[in-house]
Design an enzyme around this catalytic site. Sequence first.
Site, PDB file in Angstrom:
ATOM      1  N   LYS A  32       0.845  -1.193   0.000  1.00  0.00           N
ATOM      2  CA  LYS A  32       0.000   0.000   0.000  1.00  0.00           C
ATOM      3  C   LYS A  32       0.881   1.245   0.000  1.00  0.00           C
ATOM      4  CE  LYS A  32      -2.058   1.711   3.762  1.00  0.00           C
ATOM      5  NZ  LYS A  32      -1.808   3.184   3.757  1.00  0.00           N
ATOM      6  N   LYS A  61      -7.775   7.886  -0.934  1.00  0.00           N
ATOM      7  CA  LYS A  61      -9.084   8.191  -0.331  1.00  0.00           C
ATOM      8  C   LYS A  61      -9.714   9.461  -0.921  1.00  0.00           C
ATOM      9  CE  LYS A  61      -7.804   6.231   4.204  1.00  0.00           C
ATOM     10  NZ  LYS A  61      -6.340   6.052   4.022  1.00  0.00           N
ATOM     11  N   ASP A  64     -14.429  14.345  -3.087  1.00  0.00           N
ATOM     12  CA  ASP A  64     -14.645  15.703  -3.595  1.00  0.00           C
ATOM     13  C   ASP A  64     -15.895  15.673  -4.467  1.00  0.00           C
ATOM     14  OD1 ASP A  64     -14.172  18.430  -4.526  1.00  0.00           O
ATOM     15  OD2 ASP A  64     -12.059  18.089  -4.026  1.00  0.00           O
ATOM     16  N   THR A 119     -10.815   3.071  10.718  1.00  0.00           N
ATOM     17  CA  THR A 119     -10.659   2.201  11.882  1.00  0.00           C
ATOM     18  C   THR A 119     -10.197   2.960  13.126  1.00  0.00           C
ATOM     19  OG1 THR A 119      -8.479   1.595  11.021  1.00  0.00           O
ATOM     20  CG2 THR A 119     -10.289   0.079  10.591  1.00  0.00           C
ATOM     21  N   ARG A 211       2.390  -1.365  11.013  1.00  0.00           N
ATOM     22  CA  ARG A 211       3.441  -1.354  12.021  1.00  0.00           C
ATOM     23  C   ARG A 211       3.827  -2.725  12.569  1.00  0.00           C
ATOM     24  NH1 ARG A 211       0.560   3.878  14.643  1.00  0.00           N
ATOM     25  NH2 ARG A 211      -1.125   2.955  13.416  1.00  0.00           N
TER      26      ARG A 211
END
Length: 236
Positions: A32, A61, A64, A119, A211
Amino acid sequence: MGKDVIVACDFSGRKETLEFLGELEGLNPFIKIGMELFYREGPQMVRELKEKGYRIFLDLKLHDIPNTVEKAMTALASLNVDMCNVHAAGGRTMMEAALRGLGSGVGKRPLLIAVTQLTSTSQEQMERELLIERPMKEVVASYGRNALKAGLDGVVCSPLEAPGVHEMCGKGFLTVTPGVRFAGDSKGDQKRVTDPAGAAALGSDYIVVGRSITGASHPRKAYERCIADFTGLKDR
């Protein structure tokens, strides 16, 4: 379509990204690229990683007015990524416009998915700040239904909402689920989380893991463990 782990390369620049990917050499991870890396390094970073053979989820993301999103997706279509996204809160007309723009590229159209609720958002925060008083699972499933009607391929949601999305939209409608980390790892700024095996049990199609892999002392081992836990395969 088989389950897979998407590694969130949320690094500050090209050097750190390539150094990390060197740790996973030969494993061909789905990666990603989010706002931080894209805004710093630009489209050339995407092109370079595609040339190296990586599958890419471009996580920008978009949200608009429909015309702007369509034109932005037309520009992104030339990058030949494998997956990209918009915010479902932009509505069906905007999502339909995104799909038109993305379909203007050469070759196979990337998967287009819609972000439901981040999330990092809790039920309390959604009610207090966003004035959305329905239960989180109901809200996410409803956003999924709108995305399905707009012709999208799936949604981004937490693993906890994946069952409700599949119930509302069908098993073929993808659930791409961040908020996944190994048991015992810090949740950081995430609120709705589970571990890879838990996400698999809940029906996630893809998990996005950052992470727990990128911050591990041995990223390669962490990635291989994540694949094994999520897919049930012991060998990659």
